[in-house]
Enzyme design. Structure first.
Site, PDB file in Angstrom:
ATOM      1  N   ALA A 124       0.835  -1.203   0.000  1.00 49.98           N
ATOM      2  CA  ALA A 124       0.000   0.000   0.000  1.00 49.98           C
ATOM      3  C   ALA A 124       0.868   1.252   0.000  1.00 49.98           C
ATOM      4  O   ALA A 124       1.985   1.259   0.528  1.00 49.98           O
ATOM      5  CB  ALA A 124      -0.910   0.004   1.219  1.00 49.98           C
ATOM      6  N   GLY A 169       0.757  -5.741   0.439  1.00 50.52           N
ATOM      7  CA  GLY A 169      -0.272  -5.839  -0.587  1.00 50.52           C
ATOM      8  C   GLY A 169       0.254  -6.324  -1.919  1.00 50.52           C
ATOM      9  O   GLY A 169      -0.489  -6.900  -2.723  1.00 50.52           O
ATOM     10  N   GLU A 172       0.123  -9.970  -1.596  1.00 52.19           N
ATOM     11  CA  GLU A 172      -1.283 -10.359  -1.591  1.00 52.19           C
ATOM     12  C   GLU A 172      -1.840 -10.367  -3.008  1.00 52.19           C
ATOM     13  O   GLU A 172      -2.633 -11.235  -3.376  1.00 52.19           O
ATOM     14  CB  GLU A 172      -2.092  -9.406  -0.699  1.00 52.19           C
ATOM     15  CG  GLU A 172      -1.799  -9.609   0.782  1.00 52.19           C
ATOM     16  CD  GLU A 172      -2.545  -8.629   1.668  1.00 52.19           C
ATOM     17  OE1 GLU A 172      -3.293  -9.080   2.552  1.00 52.19           O
ATOM     18  OE2 GLU A 172      -2.370  -7.400   1.470  1.00 52.19           O
ATOM     19  N   GLU A 192       3.215  -6.655   7.380  1.00 51.80           N
ATOM     20  CA  GLU A 192       2.328  -5.694   8.034  1.00 51.80           C
ATOM     21  C   GLU A 192       2.465  -5.632   9.542  1.00 51.80           C
ATOM     22  O   GLU A 192       2.243  -4.574  10.149  1.00 51.80           O
ATOM     23  CB  GLU A 192       0.867  -6.007   7.663  1.00 51.80           C
ATOM     24  CG  GLU A 192       0.466  -5.641   6.248  1.00 51.80           C
ATOM     25  CD  GLU A 192       0.785  -6.718   5.236  1.00 51.80           C
ATOM     26  OE1 GLU A 192       0.316  -6.619   4.085  1.00 51.80           O
ATOM     27  OE2 GLU A 192       1.526  -7.686   5.581  1.00 51.80           O
TER      28      GLU A 192
END
Length: 322
Positions: A124, A169, A172, A192
């Site tokens: 992110a 992310g 992910e 994270e």
């Protein structure tokens, strides 16, 4: 093709009905789970150009390859100044691109890659997030999760070509793809917990389904980053390759894989993916019922007749997706 693919949604309904029927007959037995719904040949130039019909966007490049690669679509992340970090605009563009691809009958395989050397996706965009109100953060994470879910639910095979760092992310996003290929020098991790948060775009669910629960917990708890060789050894990726001078070794391997998929029956590929994805979320009895419903969808097709005829005549099949 239209009729066949138009029936794919109907097939999904039939799959759920088949699963429900199987589950009903088996739920009385201990240990059963109900259905969880939801879901080297010539290569293009080693440079950053691909086929025809290329649509260059500021932060996402959508390229439809041609000639012997026709049917392969490449989505290239292109935020070099931010290490391809996911921001609002990039997520919007990704969602729009995926929405177009899922209804495009000419698409056979989608490759996700980076246009930026040395990086896949840094996760992110924390600089953008720092400027958000707390209520906006929740909305942003929900959008990221939804977009990555849309990617995972594409009806065609998807491949993540990881030629650089994939963190948070970014990993992910790669986990949402059917197959992951990485350079040995690539770095991957769900980091994270270093920021006192947890993966919020599917990482806590897809990582354990990929490498196992215990090891996934270890990696998330420690925020550990692994290279391509270790990622291959733990099953996080399917293939690892030595990086080349152009920095696109993983992309080239992904393209070779995609070429292997092109000769196969288009509808069969989509139905096979549906059967596998749905079946992995249920017990074996229910999964077999799903397979039966999916198999039935391929019996009356023209492609099946063409496949048998091509086998008899000892020639490559000429599938039309019908």
């Amino acid at each position: 093709m239209a009729a066949a693919l138009g029936g794919l949604g109907l097939l999904q309904g039939r799959v759920r009905l088949a699963a429900a029927a199987a589950a009903t007959s088996s739920l009385s037995r201990p240990g059963r789970r109900a259905l969880v719904r939801g879901g080297a040949a010539a290569l293009p130039s080693a440079g950053r150009s691909y086929g025809s019909e290329a649509k260059e966007e500021e932060e996402l490049r959508v390229r439809y390859l041609d000639d012997e690669h026709k049917g392969i679509v490449v989505l290239g992340l292109n935020r070099s100044h931010a290490k391809n970090a996911l921001n609002k605009n990039l997520l919007k563009m990704m969602s729009k691109a995926v929405d177009a691809l899922k209804s495009d009958k000419k698409v056979r395989t989608v490759i996700f890659r980076s246009e930026v050397p040395g990086i896949f996706c840094a996760g992110a965009d924390l600089k953008e997030r720092a400027k958000m109100h707390s209520s906006e953060v929740s909305s942003f994470v929900s959008k990221a999760r939804a977009t990555i879910n849309e990617m995972a639910n594409l009806p065609v095979p998807t491949i993540a070509a990881i030629d650089g760092t994939a963190l948070g992310g970014g990993l992910e996003l790669a986990l949402a793809c059917d197959i992951r290929v990485a350079a040995s020098s690539a770095k991957m991790g769900l980091v994270e917990t270093k920021l006192a948060i947890i993966p919020g775009a599917g990482g806590t669910q897809r990582l354990p389904r990929t490498i196992g629960v215990s090891l996934a917990k270890e990696l998330i708890f420690s925020a550990r980053v692994v290279d391509g060789e270790e990622a291959k050894s733990i099953g996080l990726i399917s293939h690892v390759v030595e990086q080349n001078e152009a920095g696109d070794a993983a992309y080239r391997r992904a393209l070779a894989l995609a070429r292997e998929f092109l000769p196969q029956g288009p509808l069969a590929m989509r139905v096979a993916k549906l059967a596998i994805n749905q079946g992995m979320e249920v017990d074996l009895v229910t999964g077999l019922a799903i397979e039966e419903a999916c198999y039935a969808q391929t019996i009356p097709t023209k492609d099946r007749i063409e496949g048998l005829l091509a086998f008899k005549e000892k020639r490559p099949p000429r599938y039309k997706g019908e």
